[in-house]
Write a protein that holds these residues in place. Structure first.
Motif, short mmCIF file in Angstrom:
data_model
loop_
_atom_site.label_atom_id
_atom_site.label_comp_id
_atom_site.label_asym_id
_atom_site.label_seq_id
_atom_site.Cartn_x
_atom_site.Cartn_y
_atom_site.Cartn_z
N ALA A 171 27.37 17.79 -11.19
CA ALA A 171 27.72 16.39 -11.46
C ALA A 171 27.79 15.55 -10.20
CB ALA A 171 29.06 16.33 -12.20
N ARG A 172 27.96 16.21 -9.05
CA ARG A 172 27.96 15.49 -7.77
C ARG A 172 26.58 15.45 -7.15
NH1 ARG A 172 33.13 18.46 -7.08
NH2 ARG A 172 34.79 16.96 -7.43
N GLY A 173 25.57 15.95 -7.86
CA GLY A 173 24.20 15.84 -7.39
C GLY A 173 23.74 16.94 -6.47
N ARG A 174 24.47 18.04 -6.40
CA ARG A 174 24.07 19.13 -5.51
C ARG A 174 22.85 19.86 -6.07
NH1 ARG A 174 28.03 16.83 -3.54
NH2 ARG A 174 29.67 17.82 -2.29
N THR A 175 21.98 20.34 -5.18
CA THR A 175 20.86 21.19 -5.58
C THR A 175 21.36 22.62 -5.79
OG1 THR A 175 20.27 21.84 -3.33
CG2 THR A 175 19.30 19.79 -4.17
N ASN A 176 20.52 23.46 -6.37
CA ASN A 176 20.91 24.86 -6.58
C ASN A 176 21.24 25.54 -5.26
OD1 ASN A 176 20.46 24.43 -9.25
ND2 ASN A 176 18.70 25.79 -9.44
N GLU A 177 20.44 25.27 -4.23
CA GLU A 177 20.67 25.90 -2.93
C GLU A 177 22.01 25.45 -2.34
OE1 GLU A 177 17.83 24.70 -3.93
OE2 GLU A 177 16.38 26.32 -3.68
N GLU A 178 22.33 24.17 -2.49
CA GLU A 178 23.59 23.66 -1.98
C GLU A 178 24.78 24.25 -2.74
OE1 GLU A 178 22.08 19.26 -0.39
OE2 GLU A 178 22.76 19.52 -2.46
N ILE A 179 24.63 24.41 -4.04
CA ILE A 179 25.69 25.03 -4.84
C ILE A 179 25.92 26.47 -4.40
CG2 ILE A 179 26.36 25.78 -7.16
CD1 ILE A 179 24.82 23.36 -8.24
N ALA A 180 24.83 27.21 -4.21
CA ALA A 180 24.93 28.61 -3.78
C ALA A 180 25.65 28.71 -2.44
CB ALA A 180 23.55 29.24 -3.71
N ALA A 181 25.29 27.83 -1.51
CA ALA A 181 25.91 27.87 -0.19
C ALA A 181 27.39 27.50 -0.25
CB ALA A 181 25.17 26.92 0.76
N GLU A 182 27.72 26.50 -1.06
CA GLU A 182 29.11 26.03 -1.12
C GLU A 182 30.03 27.04 -1.81
OE1 GLU A 182 31.43 21.88 -2.32
OE2 GLU A 182 29.28 21.93 -1.87
N LEU A 183 29.48 27.77 -2.80
CA LEU A 183 30.29 28.73 -3.55
C LEU A 183 30.14 30.16 -3.02
CD1 LEU A 183 29.76 27.47 -7.22
CD2 LEU A 183 31.63 26.93 -5.64
N PHE A 184 29.29 30.34 -2.00
CA PHE A 184 29.06 31.66 -1.40
C PHE A 184 28.56 32.67 -2.44
CE2 PHE A 184 32.41 29.58 1.10
CZ PHE A 184 31.81 29.56 2.35
N VAL A 185 27.58 32.22 -3.24
CA VAL A 185 26.95 33.11 -4.22
C VAL A 185 25.44 33.03 -4.06
CG1 VAL A 185 28.86 32.86 -5.87
CG2 VAL A 185 26.89 31.29 -5.99
N SER A 186 24.72 33.90 -4.74
CA SER A 186 23.27 33.91 -4.63
C SER A 186 22.66 32.81 -5.49
CB SER A 186 22.71 35.26 -5.07
OG SER A 186 22.90 35.44 -6.46
N LEU A 187 21.41 32.46 -5.19
CA LEU A 187 20.70 31.45 -5.97
C LEU A 187 20.53 31.91 -7.42
CD1 LEU A 187 19.32 28.69 -5.75
CD2 LEU A 187 17.20 29.86 -5.15
N SER A 188 20.25 33.19 -7.61
CA SER A 188 20.09 33.72 -8.97
C SER A 188 21.39 33.61 -9.76
CB SER A 188 19.61 35.17 -8.94
OG SER A 188 20.56 36.00 -8.30
N THR A 189 22.53 33.77 -9.08
CA THR A 189 23.83 33.62 -9.76
C THR A 189 24.03 32.19 -10.22
OG1 THR A 189 24.82 35.44 -8.51
CG2 THR A 189 26.33 33.84 -9.49
N VAL A 190 23.66 31.23 -9.37
CA VAL A 190 23.76 29.83 -9.75
C VAL A 190 22.91 29.57 -10.99
CG1 VAL A 190 23.26 27.45 -9.07
CG2 VAL A 190 24.27 29.04 -7.42
N LYS A 191 21.69 30.08 -11.01
CA LYS A 191 20.79 29.86 -12.14
C LYS A 191 21.36 30.49 -13.41
CE LYS A 191 16.61 29.51 -9.32
NZ LYS A 191 15.32 30.13 -8.95
N THR A 192 22.00 31.65 -13.26
CA THR A 192 22.62 32.30 -14.42
C THR A 192 23.74 31.43 -14.98
OG1 THR A 192 22.10 34.52 -13.61
CG2 THR A 192 23.89 34.33 -15.21
N HIS A 193 24.57 30.88 -14.09
CA HIS A 193 25.65 30.00 -14.54
C HIS A 193 25.10 28.75 -15.22
CE1 HIS A 193 28.82 32.39 -12.96
NE2 HIS A 193 28.58 32.15 -11.68
N LEU A 194 24.03 28.16 -14.67
CA LEU A 194 23.44 26.96 -15.26
C LEU A 194 22.89 27.25 -16.66
CD1 LEU A 194 21.60 25.42 -12.18
CD2 LEU A 194 23.60 24.49 -13.35
N GLY A 195 22.28 28.42 -16.81
CA GLY A 195 21.79 28.81 -18.14
C GLY A 195 22.92 28.97 -19.14
#
Length: 215
Positions: free
Chosen positions: A166-190
């Motif tokens: 909602a703050r406009g972050r990209t997947n890569e930025e979300i992964a870096a901010e939450l200290f998780v992998s990109l695939s984990t971010v995609k799983t959460h988005l799904g």
């Protein structure tokens, strides 16, 4: 299997630039180019690309109409369409997303975001330029009297992810901010899309604003 991409833009220089960016990726291949919307529709029907990159203002048929023809309501097995344009206008964004586009980028977003948008579209996701996402969602900051309830409760991590979307972050930025992998971010988005019944990233982010989560 390479992601098959169709490019439609009335400027040859832009098409050449996009082709160079896409073809430089080992998992992507440009299968066709069109200089107007009508040609884009014809090529899409003939070539069956996985992802289409469409400009908005083109001769004969604009990108919004081409999107509605190829991916609008009721169209069976539509291609995944990403609008890439210089025109940062809200009515274009709304028109594109209502017409069936899964992404909306500005041409100055850079090669990395273009590549990310193609991959996201091919994988069933979506990407909208972060600056556009934030501006559109600021209009939805007032919570609804009765917020839409998720089909299942969101986990703490899913709440973290949806707030960052909602703050406009990209997947890569979300992964870096939450200290998780990109695939984990995609799983959460799904999972968020399923629980919130949202079709794309903008709708997911809109839920966060409309529900009062961002207050």
């Amino acid at each position: 299997m390479a992601i098959r991409v169709l490019i439609a833009d009335d400027q040859e220089m832009v098409r050449t630039g996009f082709r160079m960016i896409v073809d430089s990726q080992p998992d992507m291949q440009v299968v066709g180019e069109a200089a107007d919307g009508a040609q884009a529709v014809a090529l899409a029907h003939r070539l069956h690309p996985d992802v289409c990159l469409f400009d908005i203002r083109m001769p004969r048929m604009d990108g919004l109409e081409a999107t509605r023809v190829l991916a609008g309501p009721g169209v069976a097995d539509p291609p995944r369409i990403v609008i890439v344009t210089t025109f940062d206008m809200d009515e274009y964004v709304y028109g594109a997303l209502r017409g069936g586009a899964v992404g909306f980028l500005l041409k100055d977003s850079g090669p990395a975001l273009l590549v990310e948008a193609v991959r996201a579209a091919a994988n069933g996701g979506s990407l909208v330029s972060p600056s556009i996402t934030v501006r559109l969602l600021e209009r939805l900051a007032r919570p609804r009297p009765v917020p839409v309830r998720p089909s299942e409760p969101l986990t703490g991590r899913e709440l973290d992810v949806v707030k960052l979307v909602a703050r406009g972050r990209t997947n890569e930025e979300i992964a870096a901010e939450l200290f998780v992998s990109l695939s984990t971010v995609k799983t959460h988005l799904g999972s968020l899309s399923r629980k919130l019944n949202t079709r794309n990233r903008v709708e997911t982010a809109a839920w966060a604003w409309e529900s009062g989560l961002m207050a």
